[in-house]
Design an enzyme around this catalytic site. Sequence first.
Site, PDB file in Angstrom:
ATOM      1  CD  GLU A 192      23.249  59.206  34.550  1.00  0.00           C
ATOM      2  OE1 GLU A 192      22.775  60.365  34.629  1.00  0.00           O
ATOM      3  OE2 GLU A 192      24.104  58.878  33.705  1.00  0.00           O
TER       4      GLU A 192
ATOM      5  CD  GLU B 151      24.777  65.090  32.557  1.00  0.00           C
ATOM      6  OE1 GLU B 151      24.785  65.019  31.304  1.00  0.00           O
ATOM      7  OE2 GLU B 151      25.148  64.160  33.287  1.00  0.00           O
TER       8      GLU B 151
HETATM    9 ZN   LIG Z   1      26.427  62.865  32.434  1.00  0.00          ZN
END
Ligand SMILES: [Zn+2]
Length: 473
Positions: A436, A320
């Site tokens: 997100e 990520e």
């Molecule tokens: Zn994160």
Amino acid sequence: MKKFGFMAIMLFVFILAFPHNGQAAAGNAKIYLDDKELTLPGNAKVENVNGNIMIPLRVVGENLGFDVAWEQKTRTVTIKKDSNVIKLVVNQKTADVNGKKVSMDIAPILRTDTVIVPLRFVSEQMGLTVNWDNNKKIVYLYTQDNQSGNGNPGTGAGNGDDATSGTGSAQVNGISFSDNRLMIATTGQAKVNAFKMTGPDRIVVDIQNANFSDTFSSNAPLDQNSMGSLDISGYPDVSKVRYSLYSNNPSTVRVVLDLTRAKNYKLTNENGLYIIDLNTEDSSQPSKPPAGGKGKKIVVIDAGHGGKDPGTTGITGKREKDFTLSMALKVQKLLKQDPNIDVVLTRSNDTFVELSERAKIANDLKADVFVSIHANSAGSSAATGTETYYQRDASKALANTMHKYLVQATGLPDRGVRYGNFHVIRETKMPAVLLEVGYLSNKNDEAALFSDSFQQRVAQGIANGIKDYLGVK
Ligand SMILES: [Zn+2]
């Protein structure tokens, strides 16, 4: 973000309930009672709350032979042994010890299934000698009978005996910093002198005829050279608090508040509790605007995670932190082209930045918007899509605008604008959102998130959303 599952819910509950409790840096610390390690059940943990070491009361009380009772309704813990009765109430700084009111530096805090209390309170009210070894993260507790037993294994121990036999007649029992106030707890006849110094800016407090008390190190770190410091986060004007035994003759404890700019302060003394209050009108120069000159809007882009914190790991092992950094750099490049916008990144390479520091960067800049970029993960590889989180009402409009652009750019399923109690969007003071972008736990999402054309398109969507919200074209 990682799984928005159980952990997130737990975090949510605690962050909500105890918004001012700094970080818990002592998470895996151990407790020894008379050289025997105590088993910490379940979620019971030692914590460092704003420089105060806090220990789970039940496990310690029970090992000392106290009866420990919890009353949910009044959130009161009662511990009893023989004729000793101590009552503590969660979030209240006053305890009842055998019918007498005793004040605590920091109120007991309710954790999952235990109440944590300051180590210092335990030492004073339960008749224990305590030592906190900050290097090894071990709390040593000694009952009176045993304290001379096997000697003090803690590295910070042993200061007391020699030191307190010095000339100092006053004792410095603890130092803490909260609400933009430095607090120095003393007993005895101290002579306190505070003054400002520059280059760099700092406030110096000298406590003459004083030394650190035996229990000081249970309250704040103190090394073998009688020196220590508190790391301060979340206060834009203060970077650090340092303290040491500055002089032996006369014995003087010096405390230094390292500042980021010149500050006025107010010194008060309440029965030996010296308070250096920085919440005072500032006649000094306003902090220079490092960005946002000439009416420019300031945009802070926050690449989630970084350095030692990789964030979530994708289904094929992609990280990520790499995605978020790549995205932040692309958004920065796009926004830089706009003469009405100054863009600042919380990190521009693979480094670890504390959450509090990220919020502080934006708050110090008085940024106009804060956008944190993340990628999601779920237990099921089927989960896919794009979410936008806000925490404060002031961020809702930004969230709605950003989400519209974001979903259009990702082309992934629209999972909606949601409430999320995440540190960076809670502690920032301007409209702030956490994006997100997609799910790294999903094969298709992961492939898309690491494709350059997708990133470019989404970066453009984020930049457009920000410009739309700010009304800059
Ligand atoms: Zn994160």
